[in-house]
Design a protein around this motif. Structure first.
Motif, PDB file in Angstrom:
ATOM      1  N   GLY A   9       0.858  -1.194  -0.031  1.00 25.59           N
ATOM      2  CA  GLY A   9       0.183  -0.048   0.016  1.00 25.59           C
ATOM      3  C   GLY A   9       0.839   1.275  -0.126  1.00 25.59           C
ATOM      4  O   GLY A   9       0.245   2.415   0.417  1.00 25.59           O
ATOM      5  N   ILE A  10       1.976   1.098  -0.148  1.00 26.42           N
ATOM      6  CA  ILE A  10       3.171   2.383  -0.284  1.00 26.42           C
ATOM      7  C   ILE A  10       3.160   2.732  -1.682  1.00 26.42           C
ATOM      8  O   ILE A  10       3.213   2.097  -2.571  1.00 26.42           O
ATOM      9  CB  ILE A  10       4.623   1.844   0.175  1.00 26.42           C
ATOM     10  N   HIS A 113       6.397   9.861  -0.149  1.00 33.97           N
ATOM     11  CA  HIS A 113       5.692   8.484  -0.158  1.00 33.97           C
ATOM     12  C   HIS A 113       4.247   8.929   0.421  1.00 33.97           C
ATOM     13  O   HIS A 113       4.070   9.902   1.279  1.00 33.97           O
ATOM     14  CB  HIS A 113       6.438   7.675   0.513  1.00 33.97           C
ATOM     15  N   ARG A 114       3.437   7.943   0.249  1.00 34.42           N
ATOM     16  CA  ARG A 114       2.126   7.808   0.954  1.00 34.42           C
ATOM     17  C   ARG A 114       1.642   6.502   0.963  1.00 34.42           C
ATOM     18  O   ARG A 114       2.260   5.523   0.483  1.00 34.42           O
ATOM     19  CB  ARG A 114       0.968   8.358   0.418  1.00 34.42           C
ATOM     20  N   LYS A 115       0.971   5.927   2.150  1.00 34.10           N
ATOM     21  CA  LYS A 115       0.448   4.721   2.694  1.00 34.10           C
ATOM     22  C   LYS A 115      -1.221   4.772   2.637  1.00 34.10           C
ATOM     23  O   LYS A 115      -1.553   5.802   3.348  1.00 34.10           O
ATOM     24  CB  LYS A 115       1.031   4.553   4.081  1.00 34.10           C
ATOM     25  N   ARG A 118      -2.626   8.258   2.239  1.00 33.49           N
ATOM     26  CA  ARG A 118      -2.473   9.427   3.135  1.00 33.49           C
ATOM     27  C   ARG A 118      -0.784   9.311   3.224  1.00 33.49           C
ATOM     28  O   ARG A 118       0.011   8.568   3.051  1.00 33.49           O
ATOM     29  CB  ARG A 118      -2.709   9.036   4.452  1.00 33.49           C
ATOM     30  N   PRO A 119      -0.410  11.036   3.029  1.00 32.75           N
ATOM     31  CA  PRO A 119       0.820  11.174   3.063  1.00 32.75           C
ATOM     32  C   PRO A 119       1.767  10.808   4.363  1.00 32.75           C
ATOM     33  O   PRO A 119       0.971  10.440   5.429  1.00 32.75           O
ATOM     34  CB  PRO A 119       0.972  12.503   2.902  1.00 32.75           C
ATOM     35  N   MET A 120       2.921  10.155   4.199  1.00 36.12           N
ATOM     36  CA  MET A 120       3.524   9.462   5.429  1.00 36.12           C
ATOM     37  C   MET A 120       4.200  10.676   6.236  1.00 36.12           C
ATOM     38  O   MET A 120       4.772  10.321   7.326  1.00 36.12           O
ATOM     39  CB  MET A 120       4.705   8.635   4.843  1.00 36.12           C
ATOM     40  N   PHE A 121       4.187  12.008   5.625  1.00 36.50           N
ATOM     41  CA  PHE A 121       4.666  12.899   6.538  1.00 36.50           C
ATOM     42  C   PHE A 121       3.570  14.094   6.408  1.00 36.50           C
ATOM     43  O   PHE A 121       3.386  14.613   5.510  1.00 36.50           O
ATOM     44  CB  PHE A 121       6.004  13.558   6.439  1.00 36.50           C
ATOM     45  N   ASP A 122       3.171  14.773   7.835  1.00 35.26           N
ATOM     46  CA  ASP A 122       2.220  15.690   7.907  1.00 35.26           C
ATOM     47  C   ASP A 122       3.011  17.065   8.106  1.00 35.26           C
ATOM     48  O   ASP A 122       3.380  17.056   9.600  1.00 35.26           O
ATOM     49  CB  ASP A 122       1.133  15.533   8.740  1.00 35.26           C
ATOM     50  N   GLU A 130       5.115   5.341   9.793  1.00 38.86           N
ATOM     51  CA  GLU A 130       6.214   4.276   9.677  1.00 38.86           C
ATOM     52  C   GLU A 130       5.775   3.340   8.446  1.00 38.86           C
ATOM     53  O   GLU A 130       4.605   3.372   8.071  1.00 38.86           O
ATOM     54  CB  GLU A 130       6.288   3.423  10.708  1.00 38.86           C
ATOM     55  N   GLY A 131       6.735   2.492   7.792  1.00 35.78           N
ATOM     56  CA  GLY A 131       6.558   1.704   6.701  1.00 35.78           C
ATOM     57  C   GLY A 131       7.482   1.618   5.681  1.00 35.78           C
ATOM     58  O   GLY A 131       7.396   0.862   4.858  1.00 35.78           O
TER      59      GLY A 131
END
Length: 198
Positions: A9-10, A113-115, A118-122, A130-131
């Motif tokens: 899902g990345i 990156h998003r997971k 959803r963005p992986m950093f806000d 993580e991931g």
């Protein structure tokens, strides 16, 4: 270990994926073949893969693309692709020197990156998902030296290229070496350790 996603899902932003085309320089048609073989982008009129820069692409497919490039063309090309990343990917503003740049690398990595959509950093909250692993930053006190432990699913040579390109923006004479006394993802290790000195 390289080429294997840590989680499903990345996705990776198209702006960063474009580094493959830039890393191949005048051989963008060849780079396009690797991307298109993994279902990344669509064929453009000139034979070069068309990427939507604000679209998201499967990390698994991108890693498979790297795996094929590495197997068929070698680490030198993979390093060149890594060197193109700082020119293409989104980075947080404000780095004034090599320390600020390397300190912000992990945030930039997560921004691109998003997971599960959803963005992986806000940037508003500073929350990091993580991931995908991390890019480490450890300055050596009293020395012009930084240790970066990279625990990502990307190839060792790719991370070497990113570190070289990003650090040379601020210190032209920086030397980036792989610490051969530590584990390496090429050999199934969980991370690689790089030493930056200038």
């Amino acid at each position: 270990m390289q080429f294997v996603p840590f989680e499903e899902g990345i996705e990776v932003i198209g702006l960063a994926v474009r580094s493959v085309l830039d890393g191949f320089s005048q051989f963008a048609v060849l780079a396009s073949a690797y991307l298109l073989d993994e279902g990344i982008g669509r064929p453009g009129p000139s034979g070069v893969a068309h990427l939507e820069l604000d679209a998201w692409y499967s990390q698994r497919a991108w890693l498979l693309c790297f795996q094929q490039i590495s197997r068929q063309l070698g680490d030198g090309v993979v390093t060149q692709i890594g060197m193109a990343v700082p020119r293409n990917a989104t980075f947080p503003p404000g780095a004034q020197d090599i320390h600020g740049a390397l300190k912000s690398l992990d945030v930039a990595y997560h921004m691109n990156h998003r997971k599960h959509g959803r963005p992986m950093f806000d940037p508003g909250t500073g929350r990091m998902e993580e991931g995908i692993g991390h890019y480490g930053y450890e300055p050596v006190r009293g020395q012009r030296r930084i240790i970066s432990v990279c625990a990502t699913p990307y190839p060792c040579a790719f991370d070497m290229g990113i570190l070289m390109s990003l650090s040379r923006r601020y210190e032209r004479g920086v030397r980036v070496t792989h610490d051969e006394s530590k584990p390496c993802r090429k050999n199934g290790g969980p991370h690689c350790t790089y030493v930056l000195s200038w």
